[in-house]
Design a protein around this motif. Structure first.
Motif, mmCIF file in Angstrom:
data_model
loop_
_atom_site.group_PDB
_atom_site.id
_atom_site.type_symbol
_atom_site.label_atom_id
_atom_site.label_comp_id
_atom_site.label_asym_id
_atom_site.label_seq_id
_atom_site.Cartn_x
_atom_site.Cartn_y
_atom_site.Cartn_z
ATOM 1 N N THR A 154 68.347 48.284 38.570
ATOM 2 C CA THR A 154 67.212 48.277 39.496
ATOM 3 C C THR A 154 67.192 49.457 40.450
ATOM 4 O O THR A 154 66.214 49.632 41.180
ATOM 5 N N HIS A 155 68.270 50.249 40.478
ATOM 6 C CA HIS A 155 68.349 51.432 41.344
ATOM 7 C C HIS A 155 68.171 51.071 42.823
ATOM 8 O O HIS A 155 67.396 51.702 43.541
ATOM 9 N N GLU A 202 72.679 49.305 38.814
ATOM 10 C CA GLU A 202 72.352 50.287 37.771
ATOM 11 C C GLU A 202 70.960 50.039 37.199
ATOM 12 O O GLU A 202 70.198 50.974 36.972
#
Length: 180
Positions: A154-155, A152
């Motif tokens: 660091t994508h 969530e």
């Protein structure tokens, strides 16, 4: 200064004074301090290159050589000024270097084509790497909430999050820093 001393037609700015300032000015007159005209700025330097500046001050001097200064003091950070000046110089140098480079239409077209080809190569390489990482992922040694949090924040894919956790022996902070 009384009204009789002001020449007719002169531009006079009357600055409203508070009670404390009025009292201080009256005491200065009683002490025999003399006003010094023609000073445009007074600065006080403190440790760490911190400078207090008073623009358009009213300065009074005693016979012993001490000064009293009235005006609004503003903080003038010398370190910040130096950093801003260096940044401006770097920008000017970059602009001058850019101006010296070849700006012919052919050179611009070649630069654009090289940039677009480079982006395509990176996109293909990233997709292949993600596919290889997502094949085999052993999440059993880490808490799923930790993995979800890293994904969530660091994508990135779950596989990259697990790999970062493995690289840092389960240390979430270092894994987040690696992926950021």
């Amino acid at each position: 200064m009384s009204v009789e001393e002001i020449p007719q037609g002169a531009d006079v700015n009357v600055v409203p004074q508070n009670k404390n300032e009025k009292k201080a000015r009256e005491l200065i007159k009683k002490l025999g301090l003399k006003q010094i005209k023609g000073i445009s700025r007074v600065t006080f330097k403190q440790r760490g290159n911190l400078i207090y500046a008073i623009d358009a001050p009213e300065v009074f001097k005693s016979a012993a050589g001490t000064y009293v200064v009235f005006g609004e003091a503003k903080i003038d950070d010398l370190n910040q000024r130096i950093a801003e000046h260096q940044q401006q110089q770097q920008q000017q140098e970059a602009l001058s270097q850019a101006a010296q480079e070849d700006k012919s239409p052919e050179a611009i077209t070649a630069d654009l084509q090289a940039a677009s080809l480079g982006e395509k190569v990176e996109e293909v390489g990233d997709d292949e790497a993600e596919g290889a990482e997502e094949e085999e992922v052993d999440e059993s040694e880490f808490d799923s909430k930790d993995i979800d949090l890293i994904v969530e924040q660091t994508h990135v894919s779950r596989a990259k999050a697990v790999k970062a956790l493995k690289n840092h022996k389960g240390d979430m902070v270092n894994a987040l820093m690696e992926l950021s």
